[in-house]
Design a protein around this motif. Structure first.
Motif, mmCIF file in Angstrom:
data_model
loop_
_atom_site.group_PDB
_atom_site.id
_atom_site.type_symbol
_atom_site.label_atom_id
_atom_site.label_comp_id
_atom_site.label_asym_id
_atom_site.label_seq_id
_atom_site.Cartn_x
_atom_site.Cartn_y
_atom_site.Cartn_z
ATOM 1 N N TYR A 65 40.777 51.917 34.974
ATOM 2 C CA TYR A 65 41.714 50.981 34.366
ATOM 3 C C TYR A 65 41.810 49.722 35.218
ATOM 4 C CZ TYR A 65 45.439 51.781 37.790
ATOM 5 O OH TYR A 65 46.187 51.824 38.945
ATOM 6 N N ALA A 66 42.301 48.661 34.575
ATOM 7 C CA ALA A 66 42.570 47.404 35.258
ATOM 8 C C ALA A 66 43.811 46.788 34.641
ATOM 9 C CB ALA A 66 41.391 46.443 35.136
ATOM 10 N N TYR A 77 46.611 44.982 30.283
ATOM 11 C CA TYR A 77 45.896 46.115 30.863
ATOM 12 C C TYR A 77 44.761 46.554 29.944
ATOM 13 C CZ TYR A 77 48.306 49.053 27.463
ATOM 14 O OH TYR A 77 48.764 49.608 26.292
ATOM 15 N N ALA A 78 43.818 47.289 30.522
ATOM 16 C CA ALA A 78 42.724 47.901 29.763
ATOM 17 C C ALA A 78 42.313 49.168 30.490
ATOM 18 C CB ALA A 78 41.540 46.949 29.633
ATOM 19 N N ASN A 79 41.928 50.191 29.741
ATOM 20 C CA ASN A 79 41.443 51.406 30.379
ATOM 21 C C ASN A 79 40.429 52.103 29.483
ATOM 22 O OD1 ASN A 79 42.835 53.591 28.753
ATOM 23 N ND2 ASN A 79 44.643 52.496 29.478
ATOM 24 N N VAL A 80 39.613 52.894 30.104
ATOM 25 C CA VAL A 80 38.651 53.747 29.414
ATOM 26 C C VAL A 80 38.716 55.120 30.053
ATOM 27 C CG1 VAL A 80 36.790 52.917 30.921
ATOM 28 C CG2 VAL A 80 36.225 54.051 28.758
ATOM 29 N N ALA A 81 38.698 56.167 29.228
ATOM 30 C CA ALA A 81 38.841 57.529 29.741
ATOM 31 C C ALA A 81 38.057 58.497 28.876
ATOM 32 C CB ALA A 81 40.317 57.929 29.780
ATOM 33 N N ASP A 82 37.562 59.542 29.495
ATOM 34 C CA ASP A 82 36.885 60.622 28.783
ATOM 35 C C ASP A 82 37.831 61.802 28.608
ATOM 36 O OD1 ASP A 82 34.603 59.147 28.657
ATOM 37 O OD2 ASP A 82 33.474 60.298 30.147
ATOM 38 N N GLY A 83 37.636 62.542 27.529
ATOM 39 C CA GLY A 83 38.419 63.737 27.272
ATOM 40 C C GLY A 83 37.540 64.868 26.791
ATOM 41 N N PHE A 84 38.110 66.067 26.752
ATOM 42 C CA PHE A 84 37.316 67.269 26.482
ATOM 43 C C PHE A 84 38.208 68.306 25.819
ATOM 44 C CE2 PHE A 84 36.058 71.522 27.949
ATOM 45 C CZ PHE A 84 34.703 71.551 27.642
ATOM 46 N N ARG A 85 37.658 69.020 24.840
ATOM 47 C CA ARG A 85 38.335 70.180 24.259
ATOM 48 C C ARG A 85 37.348 71.338 24.204
ATOM 49 N NH1 ARG A 85 41.809 69.999 18.740
ATOM 50 N NH2 ARG A 85 39.875 69.147 17.906
ATOM 51 N N SER A 86 37.774 72.500 24.681
ATOM 52 C CA SER A 86 36.888 73.659 24.775
ATOM 53 C C SER A 86 36.362 74.095 23.420
ATOM 54 C CB SER A 86 37.636 74.836 25.416
ATOM 55 O OG SER A 86 37.933 74.587 26.753
ATOM 56 N N GLY A 87 35.239 74.751 23.462
ATOM 57 C CA GLY A 87 34.734 75.443 22.292
ATOM 58 C C GLY A 87 35.428 76.789 22.130
ATOM 59 N N GLY A 88 34.899 77.627 21.242
ATOM 60 C CA GLY A 88 35.525 78.917 21.015
ATOM 61 C C GLY A 88 34.761 79.754 20.033
#
Length: 311
Positions: A65-66, A77-88
């Motif tokens: 972020y900045a 402001y600005a930001n970039v983020a990665d996310g994840f959700r499990s399989g099943g």
């Protein structure tokens, strides 16, 4: 989650751990940059009465972020983020044993936070864009059991805002909302439950809320207030074009709610006269309505609340 999803397993378990690290650095008195890292590990298991299955899902997700302070009261402001959700796992109740893979997301956001008019007006605005890979989508089976599949790639974009204005010494006005557009942009081979261009399941097209609160005194040491608020929630979606079960192309109702409250306080006691859902909205407000049992708002309700502070 969708009705039935996860219910096709007799016994399902998850044990997850996560670690976070964040840091920031001031390049100048106005510019700050920062970042973080999230480590996630999830051990999942499922037993359908016959077969035990297990799997581990792992992800290492960064965030950057900045921010820029134009003045002490105006920040961008600005930001970039990665996310994840499990399989099943899917299966049980006569269904074939299947698995679905993890879902990944990268989100971008830019916005501004402002305090104006001698701090009587605060403004928060932002725009966002999210890109999904292997997005998990709902599928209904011929026997009515819901399962999850990986659909492909999807985009979700939109903007949101919040305004709070102290219009006078006594009157506070607020306005907030979100507009969202979503769509499947690519499909994995063999996926039939959705088509490119279909909206992402469970996303709401828009929301909005407008409120006004007037504070006054009925007499010495008797503060009072009157408040009215109106909200509107647009449709959300559930799409299943019939890979195994009957086709579902469902959209919830648009829900408009009007509430009002007036109250006063004295010597540790307070009494409020309130009314909720004055418009008596009765539409289906969640996607479970696709199966005939979606929740609806509580009917119009008028009442009195009496409270006292205890020490």
């Amino acid at each position: 989650g969708p009705p039935g999803a996860g219910l096709s397993i007799d016994n399902e378990g998850s044990k997850s751990t996560s670690f976070f690290a964040d840091g920031a650095y001031e390049l100048t008195s106005q510019i700050e940059i920062g970042g973080g890292l999230r480590e996630f590990h999830d051990d999942r298991s499922a037993y359908d009465g016959v077969l035990n299955r297990s799997g581990s899902f792992h992800s290492l997700d960064p965030r950057l972020y900045a921010s820029y302070a134009l003045t002490k009261d105006i920040h961008f402001y600005a930001n970039v983020a990665d996310g994840f959700r499990s399989g099943g796992f899917n299966g049980g109740y006569g269904l074939p044993e299947t698995t679905f893979d993890p879902e990944k997301i990268r989100s971008y956001e830019a916005g501004a936070k402002m305090s104006l008019l001698d701090k009587r007006l605060t403004v928060d605005v932002s725009a966002f864009f999210s890109r999904y890979e292997n997005i998990q989508v709902f599928s209904n089976t011929p026997n009515g059991i819901g399962i999850l599949l990986n659909g492909g790639g999807a985009h979700v974009k939109g903007f949101d805002w919040s305004f709070d204005w102290q219009a006078t010494e006594h009157l506070l006005l607020a306005f907030s909302g979100t507009v969202t557009r979503s769509a499947l942009v690519s499909l994995l081979p063999g996926v039939q439950v959705m088509r490119v261009g279909d909206p992402v399941d469970f996303t709401t097209d828009y929301t909005g809320r407008l409120s006004g609160t007037y504070a006054f005194n009925l007499g010495e040491n008797i503060p009072a207030f009157a408040r009215i608020d109106y909200s509107r929630v647009g449709p959300s979606h559930l799409t299943d074009r019939g890979e195994g079960g009957p086709p579902i192309l469902f959209e919830t109702d648009t829900i408009s709610m009007l509430n009002a409250r007036i109250g006063l306080a004295r010597a540790g006691w307070s009494v409020d006269l309130f009314a909720t859902n004055l418009l008596d909205a009765n539409g289906v407000q969640d996607t479970a309505g696709a199966f005939g049992f979606g929740a609806r708002p509580r009917p119009r309700t008028i009442g009195i609340e009496l409270r006292t502070a205890t020490h």
